[in-house]
Design an enzyme around this catalytic site. Structure first.
Site, short mmCIF file in Angstrom:
data_model
loop_
_atom_site.label_atom_id
_atom_site.label_comp_id
_atom_site.label_asym_id
_atom_site.label_seq_id
_atom_site.Cartn_x
_atom_site.Cartn_y
_atom_site.Cartn_z
N ASP A 158 0.82 -1.21 0.00
CA ASP A 158 0.00 0.00 0.00
C ASP A 158 0.85 1.26 0.00
OD1 ASP A 158 -2.09 1.77 0.16
OD2 ASP A 158 -2.66 1.25 2.21
N ASP A 182 -2.21 5.85 -6.20
CA ASP A 182 -2.46 5.00 -5.05
C ASP A 182 -2.68 3.55 -5.46
OD1 ASP A 182 -3.06 4.28 -2.37
OD2 ASP A 182 -5.19 4.47 -2.79
#
Length: 415
Positions: free
Chosen positions: A107, A287
């Site tokens: 992440d 992202d």
């Protein structure tokens, strides 16, 4: 108030296995990057609600950044609902010696590394309990537990002694995975230690650099489009880039200074559908934890109108006909004066996976979604996995910049 990323320290996305390929010499050389493969998994139990997951994550990212900006160091947010992880990129990470293996979400939108959501943490002789309580809330869930120091093994030649990791005693929203390996900005760790809210927790990339394993704090990320729910289709390169994974040259742009995007891997870009600008230059983020491409609500309305798409009640995504797909134009992202086009095929969800998101096999769904807020908020787009799978990306902490290049898959027609 800090509005920019990395102001005090440097740093650098369900269960699957990691395939590792080491391309470096011995660790002490600090000359060659070290690459490892990772995998994409689409949750196959139940129906995956992509837009609900991504919009919830977006709201959490914005609220977390605003909390930092306002000096609210305790960022355990209760007002944002959570949704379970749906589509994730997973690495298999060892912790301890002998190591226990954990399947961790990779992440770029968070920075704490933690384990224990599914597989219990097993202390070994390398494990040191700090007795510090830790807690983080994400759009996809939350955890609370205790911070430990332990040896983290990403690969046989990619070992991090004394890495700070959190061990969850409770967690929600992470069914089928064990936690997260966070490669976002180190600032995002501030406020996560309950008793030391001003303390930053070095990320795995911070420690790889400080311990001499890599020569610069750079991560190169390669994704490939896939029509499978389980596939090893990604590569993380620590300490540099893998030139075999992209075509042409890498275009670098400085990170944005506009908050709240500046607290993440934020950049400035504009977006046009064909020759029509739908989002003038503004700040947003790149992202790996977001599945779709999310754009400000006014830009989304323009996109829907220009494509002729209708909202599909079952998936929450825009749906187009075969005739409309044949007329679909490129969605052009202007980043640093260079245009990166999502082709018509790049704008649709893989049709082979339609049933996993509650759709019908014969329908065509678009991967552009509504961010949920109008432009001008300081975070007006999120370039998620659907975008990143078509390009090579570089997260460069050392030079405070983001890099992007085309790949052999930029114009793929696999969807």
């Amino acid at each position: 108030m800090r509005a920019a990323m990395f102001p005090l320290a440097s740093s650098l996305s369900v269960a699957v296995l990691l395939a590792v390929s080491i391309v470096a010499g011995p660790i002490e050389d600090r000359t060659s990057p070290i690459s490892l493969l990772f995998a994409k998994y689409i949750k196959s139990s139940g129906t995956v609600n992509l837009i609900a997951h991504d919009q919830t994550r977006a709201a959490d990212l914005i609220e977390r950044a605003n909390a930092i900006a306002s000096g609210k160091l305790d960022r355990r947010i209760a007002s944002v609902p959570v949704t379970n992880e749906a589509v994730s990129y997973i690495a298999q990470v060892g912790v301890g010696s002998p190591a226990t293996t954990y399947n961790l979400i990779v992440d770029t939108g968070s920075s704490n590394t933690w384990v224990g959501a599914s597989t219990p943490y097993k202390p070994t002789n390398t494990s040191v309990d700090s007795n510090e309580p830790v807690s983080v809330t994400y759009g996809s869930g939350s955890f609370s537990g205790t911070e430990w120091y332990d040896t983290v093994t990403l690969a046989s030649d990619l070992i991090i002694p004394n890495q700070s990791i959190a061990v969850a005693s409770t967690s929600t929203g992470f069914d089928g995975v064990d936690g997260i390996v966070g490669i976002g900005p180190v600032d995002l760790t501030q406020g996560t230690l309950t008793n030391e809210p001003n303390t930053y927790i070095p990320t795995v990339t911070d420690n790889l650099y400080s311990q001499g394993t890599i020569s610069e704090e750079v991560i190169g990320v390669s994704f490939e489009p896939t029509t499978s729910t389980y596939v090893t289709n990604g590569e993380l390169t620590f300490g540099g880039v893998d030139s075999t994974k992209y075509t042409g040259s890498i275009n670098y742009v400085s990170l944005t200074t506009t908050a709240p995007a500046s607290y993440y891997w934020g950049i400035n870009e504009s977006i046009a559908y064909g020759g029509t600008t739908i989002l003038p230059e503004t700040a947003g983020i790149v992202d790996t934890g977001t599945t779709l491409v999310l754009i400000a609500s006014n830009a989304f309305s323009s996109y829907q109108s220009l494509t002729g798409a209708v909202m599909d009640d079952n998936t929450g995504l825009l749906r187009i006909t075969s005739a409309q797909y044949s007329s679909l134009q490129n969605l052009n992202f202007d980043i640093g004066g260079v245009t990166y086009a999502l082709t018509p095929n790049g704008q649709i969800w893989p049709r082979a996976l339609n049933t996993y998101i509650g759709g019908t096999s014969s329908s065509i769904y678009l991967i552009v979604g509504n961010l949920g807020s109008s432009s001008g908020q300081g975070l007006d787009f999120i370039d998620g996995q659907a975008f990143l799978e078509r390009f090579y990306s570089v997260f460069d902490t050392t030079s405070r910049r983001f890099g992007i290049a085309t790949t052999p898959y930029t114009t793929a027609s696999t969807n």
